[in-house]
Design a protein around this motif. Sequence first.
Motif, PDB file in Angstrom:
ATOM      1  N   ALA A 145     -10.383   1.374   1.856  1.00 23.26           N
ATOM      2  CA  ALA A 145      -9.734   0.283   1.125  1.00 23.26           C
ATOM      3  C   ALA A 145      -8.251   0.552   0.894  1.00 23.26           C
ATOM      4  O   ALA A 145      -7.476  -0.367   0.640  1.00 23.26           O
ATOM      5  CB  ALA A 145     -10.441   0.055  -0.208  1.00 23.26           C
ATOM      6  N   ASP A 146      -7.853   1.843   0.994  1.00 21.21           N
ATOM      7  CA  ASP A 146      -6.453   2.217   0.771  1.00 21.21           C
ATOM      8  C   ASP A 146      -5.634   2.243   2.058  1.00 21.21           C
ATOM      9  O   ASP A 146      -4.430   2.487   2.025  1.00 21.21           O
ATOM     10  CB  ASP A 146      -6.377   3.602   0.105  1.00 21.21           C
ATOM     11  CG  ASP A 146      -6.930   3.602  -1.302  1.00 21.21           C
ATOM     12  OD1 ASP A 146      -6.907   2.533  -1.946  1.00 21.21           O
ATOM     13  OD2 ASP A 146      -7.395   4.668  -1.760  1.00 21.21           O
ATOM     14  N   ASP A 178     -11.017  -3.607   6.061  1.00 18.89           N
ATOM     15  CA  ASP A 178     -11.835  -4.811   6.256  1.00 18.89           C
ATOM     16  C   ASP A 178     -11.063  -5.876   7.029  1.00 18.89           C
ATOM     17  O   ASP A 178     -11.623  -6.559   7.901  1.00 18.89           O
ATOM     18  CB  ASP A 178     -12.295  -5.367   4.910  1.00 18.89           C
ATOM     19  CG  ASP A 178     -13.333  -4.478   4.235  1.00 18.89           C
ATOM     20  OD1 ASP A 178     -13.968  -3.670   4.947  1.00 18.89           O
ATOM     21  OD2 ASP A 178     -13.510  -4.593   3.004  1.00 18.89           O
ATOM     22  N   TRP A 179      -9.768  -6.012   6.728  1.00 18.31           N
ATOM     23  CA  TRP A 179      -8.935  -6.981   7.453  1.00 18.31           C
ATOM     24  C   TRP A 179      -8.817  -6.578   8.917  1.00 18.31           C
ATOM     25  O   TRP A 179      -8.899  -7.419   9.820  1.00 18.31           O
ATOM     26  CB  TRP A 179      -7.548  -7.074   6.808  1.00 18.31           C
ATOM     27  CG  TRP A 179      -6.634  -8.038   7.497  1.00 18.31           C
ATOM     28  CD1 TRP A 179      -6.507  -9.373   7.264  1.00 18.31           C
ATOM     29  CD2 TRP A 179      -5.714  -7.733   8.573  1.00 18.31           C
ATOM     30  NE1 TRP A 179      -5.579  -9.929   8.117  1.00 18.31           N
ATOM     31  CE2 TRP A 179      -5.084  -8.951   8.930  1.00 18.31           C
ATOM     32  CE3 TRP A 179      -5.378  -6.569   9.251  1.00 18.31           C
ATOM     33  CZ2 TRP A 179      -4.115  -9.015   9.941  1.00 18.31           C
ATOM     34  CZ3 TRP A 179      -4.432  -6.634  10.272  1.00 18.31           C
ATOM     35  CH2 TRP A 179      -3.810  -7.844  10.604  1.00 18.31           C
ATOM     36  N   THR A 206       0.085  -8.039   9.294  1.00 19.22           N
ATOM     37  CA  THR A 206      -0.790  -9.010   8.634  1.00 19.22           C
ATOM     38  C   THR A 206      -0.166 -10.396   8.592  1.00 19.22           C
ATOM     39  O   THR A 206      -0.854 -11.364   8.258  1.00 19.22           O
ATOM     40  CB  THR A 206      -1.138  -8.554   7.205  1.00 19.22           C
ATOM     41  OG1 THR A 206       0.059  -8.499   6.416  1.00 19.22           O
ATOM     42  CG2 THR A 206      -1.810  -7.191   7.212  1.00 19.22           C
ATOM     43  N   ARG A 231      -3.030   5.961   7.291  1.00 20.88           N
ATOM     44  CA  ARG A 231      -3.979   6.715   6.462  1.00 20.88           C
ATOM     45  C   ARG A 231      -3.311   7.902   5.798  1.00 20.88           C
ATOM     46  O   ARG A 231      -3.975   8.789   5.276  1.00 20.88           O
ATOM     47  CB  ARG A 231      -5.150   7.209   7.327  1.00 20.88           C
ATOM     48  CG  ARG A 231      -5.885   6.088   8.027  1.00 20.88           C
ATOM     49  CD  ARG A 231      -6.996   6.588   8.925  1.00 20.88           C
ATOM     50  NE  ARG A 231      -6.522   7.493   9.955  1.00 20.88           N
ATOM     51  CZ  ARG A 231      -5.938   7.099  11.073  1.00 20.88           C
ATOM     52  NH1 ARG A 231      -5.744   5.819  11.312  1.00 20.88           N
ATOM     53  NH2 ARG A 231      -5.537   7.989  11.974  1.00 20.88           N
ATOM     54  N   ALA A 240      -3.555   0.958   5.299  1.00 17.15           N
ATOM     55  CA  ALA A 240      -2.593  -0.126   5.444  1.00 17.15           C
ATOM     56  C   ALA A 240      -2.410  -0.425   6.943  1.00 17.15           C
ATOM     57  O   ALA A 240      -1.885   0.423   7.661  1.00 17.15           O
ATOM     58  CB  ALA A 240      -1.257   0.248   4.800  1.00 17.15           C
ATOM     59  N   PRO A 241      -2.895  -1.599   7.408  1.00 16.99           N
ATOM     60  CA  PRO A 241      -3.545  -2.665   6.651  1.00 16.99           C
ATOM     61  C   PRO A 241      -4.940  -2.248   6.181  1.00 16.99           C
ATOM     62  O   PRO A 241      -5.504  -1.286   6.666  1.00 16.99           O
ATOM     63  CB  PRO A 241      -3.664  -3.812   7.651  1.00 16.99           C
ATOM     64  CG  PRO A 241      -2.760  -3.470   8.781  1.00 16.99           C
ATOM     65  CD  PRO A 241      -2.706  -1.970   8.821  1.00 16.99           C
ATOM     66  N   ASN A 242      -5.477  -3.038   5.253  1.00 20.47           N
ATOM     67  CA  ASN A 242      -6.811  -2.806   4.712  1.00 20.47           C
ATOM     68  C   ASN A 242      -7.846  -2.801   5.841  1.00 20.47           C
ATOM     69  O   ASN A 242      -7.796  -3.622   6.754  1.00 20.47           O
ATOM     70  CB  ASN A 242      -7.133  -3.911   3.703  1.00 20.47           C
ATOM     71  CG  ASN A 242      -8.527  -3.807   3.148  1.00 20.47           C
ATOM     72  OD1 ASN A 242      -9.478  -4.275   3.757  1.00 20.47           O
ATOM     73  ND2 ASN A 242      -8.651  -3.178   2.003  1.00 20.47           N
TER      74      ASN A 242
END
Length: 399
Positions: A187-188, A194-195, A154, A170, A190-192
């Motif tokens: 939403a949990d 949506d991003w 990110t 995940r 990594a990375p999110n």
Amino acid sequence: MQREELIHLLTPEALMLLNSIGDLDAKADVVKLVSSLRAEGYHPSLVAAVLTQAKLRRRARKKFGDFTDGLLFTEAGLEQASRLQAAALHAGRFRGAKISEVADLGCGIGAESLAFASVDLKVKAFEIDEVTAALATFNLGAFDDVEVTHADVTTLDLSQFEALFFDPARRELSSKSERAVRKFDPADFAPNFDWVVEQARTKPSGIKLGPGHPHEAIPEDAEAQWLSIDGDLVELALWFNEVKRPKVARAATLVDKNGRHEITSEQRESESAPLAELKEFLYEPDNAVVRSHLIAELAEQIGATLIAPQIAYLSSSEEISSPFVRGFRVLDEMAFDRKKLKAYLRERNIGTLEIKKRGADIVPEELRKEMQLKGENAATLVVTRIGDAHRVLVAEPLN
């Protein structure tokens, strides 16, 4: 894996010992083996690291085959790593789009990068966990065009890369289990999630996800491809821009010993397949077809009908050969009454019972135990709904 364990593992002594032990069988006497290695003078920490890898290699062989012997693993990295057949399909997407370089963003132990490099793609691989990044560097050491970096993806300027591949984390290790625990909420990740989608829309990109990812969370501008390998549903991949196929919104892809098979649709969702009464043959679709909601397309392709709304069993009066279904000949049908079913099985000397279910609130293992099976014959039970009624079908698998 802790940093100290990695230090012990990445030594010629440890690697030679690991190769001499081979896959550690689940039934191996580990205590005896540890005592033997300690008696030979090996350091306890080195022994622990090597035996952990031996166990992981045994589990990894299903995913990596003969490549397993040259790889090192972490628990979470192995759980999330793609099978080589899946990674090869991902690599083929980029090669087919004439991509020359891919950024593997969240490379884990390096399975995707291994496949990318094997088809002569240049790879920039990034991993946020330092230990996992070190293992990826080891696993990819044979390739000159792969560069592994310990970094948080990110924080990178992704505009510098030609194409992107994401495998958001995940899973995480639980203090209560040796196995990694799966995260189900996007939403949990990594990375999110949506991003990840936001970045994927800027380049030719692929996103690997678990096959149970909710349909409502699939972006409308992505091609969604569910993949089944030898009957196991292994992933959902989302494809964007140049690596997305024209006129394909959803795909169910199967890979087996006979090659690759696929059903696709241009639409985001399908109409229901036609309903009809149960016929002589029952067909269970591959889970890639079920998860992709491509039952109607499959039914049309093979000339079959549903036996009940929202139940993914198809039926036909003819025997059908298709890689997308497992077929059964229906021998008998009855109401789902446990007492009568037990008597039925006893009368027919059934001692081996395969139990399948859809639309029925049962636990197959518990039902099998309740039947108190004794006998020399075998049968398949399908507990499901036909119309609005709960029924039991007695069937035999087709060859």
